[in-house]
Design an enzyme around this catalytic site. Sequence first.
Site, short mmCIF file in Angstrom:
data_model
loop_
_atom_site.label_atom_id
_atom_site.label_comp_id
_atom_site.label_asym_id
_atom_site.label_seq_id
_atom_site.Cartn_x
_atom_site.Cartn_y
_atom_site.Cartn_z
CG ASP A 1 36.97 13.61 -22.33
OD1 ASP A 1 37.71 13.21 -21.41
OD2 ASP A 1 36.47 12.85 -23.17
CG HIS B 1 37.83 -2.66 -27.65
ND1 HIS B 1 36.75 -2.68 -28.51
CD2 HIS B 1 38.05 -1.35 -27.37
CE1 HIS B 1 36.35 -1.44 -28.73
NE2 HIS B 1 37.12 -0.62 -28.06
CD GLU C 1 28.49 2.63 -30.70
OE1 GLU C 1 28.89 3.79 -30.88
OE2 GLU C 1 28.92 1.64 -31.34
CD1 TRP D 1 30.54 4.56 -21.74
CD2 TRP D 1 30.52 2.44 -21.05
NE1 TRP D 1 29.35 4.35 -21.10
CE2 TRP D 1 29.31 3.05 -20.66
CE3 TRP D 1 30.73 1.10 -20.72
CZ2 TRP D 1 28.31 2.37 -19.96
CZ3 TRP D 1 29.74 0.41 -20.03
CH2 TRP D 1 28.55 1.05 -19.66
CG HIS E 1 37.72 10.18 -25.12
ND1 HIS E 1 37.81 10.49 -23.77
CD2 HIS E 1 38.41 9.03 -25.27
CE1 HIS E 1 38.53 9.58 -23.15
NE2 HIS E 1 38.91 8.68 -24.05
#
Length: 470
Positions: free
Chosen positions: A125, A362, A370, A365, A20
């Site tokens: 966030d 995994h 990326e 995001w 985050h």
Amino acid sequence: MVAHKNSVVVVMVAFPLQGHINQLLHLSHHVSAHNVPVHFVCTTVQARQAKLRLQGWNPSTISTIFFHDLPVPSFASPPPNCNATHKFPSHLQPLCEAATHLRRPVSSLLRKLSPTTHRLVVIHDSLMGSVCQDFVSLPNAESYTFHSVSAFSIALYTSEKVGEQTRNLVQPRDLSKDELSFEGCFTSEFKKFISSQHEYAKLSSGRIYNTCRVVEQPILDLLETEARKTNKKLWALGPFNPVNIQSESKFSGKDGGPVEQCLKWLDKQASNSVIFVSFGTTTSFSKQQIIEIAIGLEKSEQKFMWVVREADRGDLEKVNIIHDDLPIGFENRVKDRGLVIREWAPQLDILAHPSIGGFMSHCGWNSCIESLSMGVPIAAWPMHSDQPNNAVLVTKVLKVGLFVKDWGRREQVVVAETVEKSVRRLMGSKEGEEIRKRAVVMGRQVRKSVKDGGITQMELESFVAHISRK
């Protein structure tokens, strides 16, 4: 009396987990590059760690970013449970709860900044909504909710109607009954935390996504239609991460250290010949699972770079335990074609390297966006949270990846044979080559979007103009 007022000041409020914080740090860079003062707020220890890990730019050179590293009350910091069948990082729950205590210092900061600017913009966030709620008491403040996950994931949560429309983007025959069900994605405790924080999104003027219209246009269209019903705006400003770092590493690691060594190792490998294997900062594997991965990678006979490390703890000042659970003699046997990294790795630099031809991930995001921006195909192995949804987006909507295992078998150990077959499919088959071609095309389009005149760059300029309006 304030002698000079800024037209706008932005306050970024990050949720204190690596995936985050990293995204909002990159967004801060983009906003500040438009000569907008940015105040970045996060918990002290986590912000310090994230800045050390940051790739692509040096925050100390950005004079218009002011960092506010705020302490939180002490909290329990249990180690990650590598043997848990449910992979959600519940050991981080105490940190998440502690972060909600930032409301008072954040409110104080907002009151201090408000008189210095015509418009005070809070970008927070989505999991820090309660911390920022006091902006409503300031006459010149407005807020925007930042979602650290894909638009695809948010659309599935938005409403039954939008969720169904989103599911229709995936051909029904391509979905098993367990996919997109949210079963097993979160603990009940964290579900309550999400609900309590998302409640404050109703106070915001809009939502910001770290995604690109090249990647998620149909889904963003659905979300924009919903946003207009409540007079809110939607901004797709991603990818936030730098996309043009192929020429050399910008990671500020120690010269000659493990970071530089791994990049030098990649320099010796052929183009598209290496699969990067890494599962993020919140997941730890059991000894049995590590052994199965090792055997699978060895039997695949493909070149690989594998990050083997324990998940981050809530209190990052406690040293992570490095488990040496690899099979005896493994590293020696694969020394000519494999490299094991036992600490945090510069993922962005690695994915940008021309020798990387695939990414076993995994599907957090950060990792997805990326990888997409670098044109690298994904072998998807989701663990928890939004990751199963992201895996479906990557493999069955965008078709730039393949599944390592179905979400319905999430509690089972993935055996070596499955790892071997997945690596061979992605790195050494006709199917994998077709997937790679699509990923390369998408990467090229995403990188074009952030250049002058590109769709993301224009949207960013539009956003800055919007928050700077008189």
